[in-house]
Design a protein around this motif. Structure first.
Motif, PDB file in Angstrom:
ATOM      1  N   ARG A 175       0.812  -1.239   0.000  1.00 25.55           N
ATOM      2  CA  ARG A 175       0.000   0.000   0.000  1.00 25.55           C
ATOM      3  C   ARG A 175       0.837   1.278   0.000  1.00 25.55           C
ATOM      4  O   ARG A 175       0.971   1.961   1.003  1.00 25.55           O
ATOM      5  N   GLU A 176       1.346   1.622  -1.163  1.00 21.50           N
ATOM      6  CA  GLU A 176       2.061   2.885  -1.314  1.00 21.50           C
ATOM      7  C   GLU A 176       1.234   3.822  -2.183  1.00 21.50           C
ATOM      8  O   GLU A 176       0.869   3.474  -3.310  1.00 21.50           O
ATOM      9  N   PRO A 177       0.895   5.019  -1.690  1.00 21.48           N
ATOM     10  CA  PRO A 177       0.170   5.968  -2.531  1.00 21.48           C
ATOM     11  C   PRO A 177       1.027   6.403  -3.701  1.00 21.48           C
ATOM     12  O   PRO A 177       2.206   6.725  -3.534  1.00 21.48           O
ATOM     13  N   GLU A 178       0.453   6.381  -4.888  1.00 21.79           N
ATOM     14  CA  GLU A 178       1.181   6.741  -6.108  1.00 21.79           C
ATOM     15  C   GLU A 178       0.199   7.357  -7.099  1.00 21.79           C
ATOM     16  O   GLU A 178      -0.605   6.673  -7.711  1.00 21.79           O
ATOM     17  N   GLY A 179       0.241   8.666  -7.236  1.00 19.03           N
ATOM     18  CA  GLY A 179      -0.547   9.326  -8.268  1.00 19.03           C
ATOM     19  C   GLY A 179      -1.883   9.841  -7.788  1.00 19.03           C
ATOM     20  O   GLY A 179      -2.493   9.297  -6.867  1.00 19.03           O
ATOM     21  N   LEU A 180      -2.321  10.923  -8.431  1.00 20.61           N
ATOM     22  CA  LEU A 180      -3.584  11.579  -8.108  1.00 20.61           C
ATOM     23  C   LEU A 180      -4.115  12.187  -9.399  1.00 20.61           C
ATOM     24  O   LEU A 180      -3.354  12.744 -10.193  1.00 20.61           O
ATOM     25  N   ALA A 181      -5.414  12.072  -9.635  1.00 13.15           N
ATOM     26  CA  ALA A 181      -6.013  12.638 -10.849  1.00 13.15           C
ATOM     27  C   ALA A 181      -7.491  12.889 -10.606  1.00 13.15           C
ATOM     28  O   ALA A 181      -8.112  12.233  -9.765  1.00 13.15           O
ATOM     29  N   VAL A 182      -8.050  13.833 -11.348  1.00 16.33           N
ATOM     30  CA  VAL A 182      -9.481  14.115 -11.275  1.00 16.33           C
ATOM     31  C   VAL A 182     -10.158  13.535 -12.509  1.00 16.33           C
ATOM     32  O   VAL A 182      -9.749  13.810 -13.646  1.00 16.33           O
ATOM     33  N   GLN A 183     -11.158  12.717 -12.267  1.00 19.66           N
ATOM     34  CA  GLN A 183     -11.962  12.142 -13.346  1.00 19.66           C
ATOM     35  C   GLN A 183     -13.213  12.990 -13.521  1.00 19.66           C
ATOM     36  O   GLN A 183     -13.927  13.268 -12.553  1.00 19.66           O
ATOM     37  N   ARG A 184     -13.461  13.406 -14.763  1.00 17.57           N
ATOM     38  CA  ARG A 184     -14.611  14.274 -15.044  1.00 17.57           C
ATOM     39  C   ARG A 184     -15.862  13.423 -15.235  1.00 17.57           C
ATOM     40  O   ARG A 184     -16.064  12.814 -16.266  1.00 17.57           O
ATOM     41  N   THR A 185     -16.678  13.381 -14.218  1.00 15.65           N
ATOM     42  CA  THR A 185     -17.969  12.723 -14.270  1.00 15.65           C
ATOM     43  C   THR A 185     -19.018  13.764 -13.882  1.00 15.65           C
ATOM     44  O   THR A 185     -18.699  14.932 -13.683  1.00 15.65           O
ATOM     45  N   ALA A 186     -20.288  13.339 -13.776  1.00 15.69           N
ATOM     46  CA  ALA A 186     -21.333  14.278 -13.354  1.00 15.69           C
ATOM     47  C   ALA A 186     -20.960  14.942 -12.030  1.00 15.69           C
ATOM     48  O   ALA A 186     -21.214  16.130 -11.812  1.00 15.69           O
ATOM     49  N   LYS A 187     -20.333  14.173 -11.141  1.00 12.30           N
ATOM     50  CA  LYS A 187     -19.758  14.689  -9.912  1.00 12.30           C
ATOM     51  C   LYS A 187     -18.262  14.383  -9.964  1.00 12.30           C
ATOM     52  O   LYS A 187     -17.876  13.218  -9.891  1.00 12.30           O
ATOM     53  N   PRO A 188     -17.412  15.391 -10.116  1.00 19.17           N
ATOM     54  CA  PRO A 188     -15.972  15.132 -10.271  1.00 19.17           C
ATOM     55  C   PRO A 188     -15.424  14.241  -9.161  1.00 19.17           C
ATOM     56  O   PRO A 188     -15.812  14.365  -7.998  1.00 19.17           O
ATOM     57  N   ARG A 189     -14.516  13.365  -9.553  1.00 21.56           N
ATOM     58  CA  ARG A 189     -13.918  12.422  -8.618  1.00 21.56           C
ATOM     59  C   ARG A 189     -12.425  12.686  -8.462  1.00 21.56           C
ATOM     60  O   ARG A 189     -11.699  12.778  -9.466  1.00 21.56           O
ATOM     61  N   LEU A 190     -11.977  12.790  -7.235  1.00 17.72           N
ATOM     62  CA  LEU A 190     -10.551  12.852  -6.953  1.00 17.72           C
ATOM     63  C   LEU A 190     -10.073  11.418  -6.780  1.00 17.72           C
ATOM     64  O   LEU A 190     -10.439  10.742  -5.811  1.00 17.72           O
TER      65      LEU A 190
END
Length: 316
Positions: free
Chosen positions: A279-294
């Motif tokens: 469990r190592e955090p790697e990467g972050l992005a926003v997905q454009r949906t009806a309600k944006p997702r982090l």
């Protein structure tokens, strides 16, 4: 250079509502495979063509056409050699590119065009330092399946003169590009109009601000960031180990900074994917949906058999 606030005023209609980091996390993709056996470094979405792009350092033991020999995993890290994966939204691996001499893959952006086309933004012109190589600039290029691309100064933009560790993030909804960079010991962000950046014009940033405190422990480094609207999100944390045991559900934190003021508006610890091994955090992005997702990336699995998972926090 301005210390904390924006360098110019902006009349953008970018969203004034940020994603609440205190909400629970939802699993989207779970322990999927990439082309190589190394961890993911960053990822980004093509929400037009419904494709996911994931960067990872090349694994050791490979010899590509034109190379004098196979390189070890450590050598690949020091050279800045990356594998860029293309997957669908079910996590099925589709295609890849090799990016030689580009960097460590901390930041990744996708500028979408007509379905089937995508421009990739990455760090470029890698300079070795410490345990890995980081980009002295950034690059924009079309994704071409199976292509091996070598970083050159001629194909690299240098938004901040004299900076190192340059990493990009693209906000397609509001047509902006963020560039994280280091000047001496200082970590900062600049935000540009995407259209200007695509033309190689970095003369007038919309915003310029310092990286805010991302974790209670200042020695824990950043693992990814994402720009969306008037907010920049960051994720930090380390893999499970003696100082970060699974029983504590990890030290992963996410934070949100208002790019107009440079002030942090929220920071919280997250237990997303706490049952994963490694469990190592790697990467972050926003997905454009009806309600944006982090969306937060997590690496799992044993050395030589790493996998990735993605969890998200959705705006209410």
């Amino acid at each position: 250079m301005v210390n904390t606030a924006s360098t110019t005023s902006t009349t953008s209609t970018a969203s004034n509502e940020h994603i609440n980091l205190a909400v629970g996390s939802t699993r989207w993709q779970f322990e999927k495979r990439l082309r190589h056996t190394t961890v993911l470094q960053s990822f980004a979405f093509d929400d037009v063509g419904l494709r996911l792009y994931v960067a990872q350092v090349m694994q050791g033991g490979l010899r590509l056409a034109g190379e004098p020999r196979a390189y070890t995993a450590d050598e690949r890290r020091h050279r800045g050699d990356l594998c860029l994966n293309q997957l669908d939204y079910q996590g099925t691996w589709l295609n890849h590119m090799y990016l030689l001499g580009f960097g460590h893959g901390v930041g990744l952006g996708v500028e979408t065009g007509p379905p089937g086309s995508a421009w990739i933004w990455t760090e470029a012109d890698a300079r070795a330092g410490g345990t890995a190589a980081f980009g002295r600039g950034i690059s924009r290029f079309a994704f071409v399946n199976g292509e091996t691309r070598r970083s050159t100064a001629a194909a690299t933009s240098y938004p901040v003169a004299g900076s190192t560790a340059n990493q990009p993030s693209v906000d397609m909804e509001f047509k902006r590009l963020a560039v994280r960079h280091r000047i001496g010991s200082r970590l900062r962000y600049r935000v540009y109009a995407l259209a200007d950046a695509a033309e190689g014009d970095f003369t007038v940033p919309l915003h310029d601000f310092a990286q805010t405190a991302t974790h209670p422990d200042p020695n824990i480094g950043l693992q990814g960031f994402a720009l969306h609207g008037n907010y920049l999100y960051q994720v930090v944390g380390t893999a499970y180990g003696p100082a970060n045991p699974p029983s504590d559900h990890g030290n992963m934190h996410v934070s949100c900074t208002d790019i107009r003021t440079g002030r942090q508006v929220q920071r919280t610890r997250t237990e997303a994917g706490h049952s994963l091994d490694y469990r190592e955090p790697e990467g972050l992005a926003v997905q454009r949906t009806a309600k944006p997702r982090l969306c937060m990336g997590l690496a799992s699995g044993a050395v030589g058999a790493r996998r990735y998972s993605i969890y998200y926090k959705e705006r209410g």
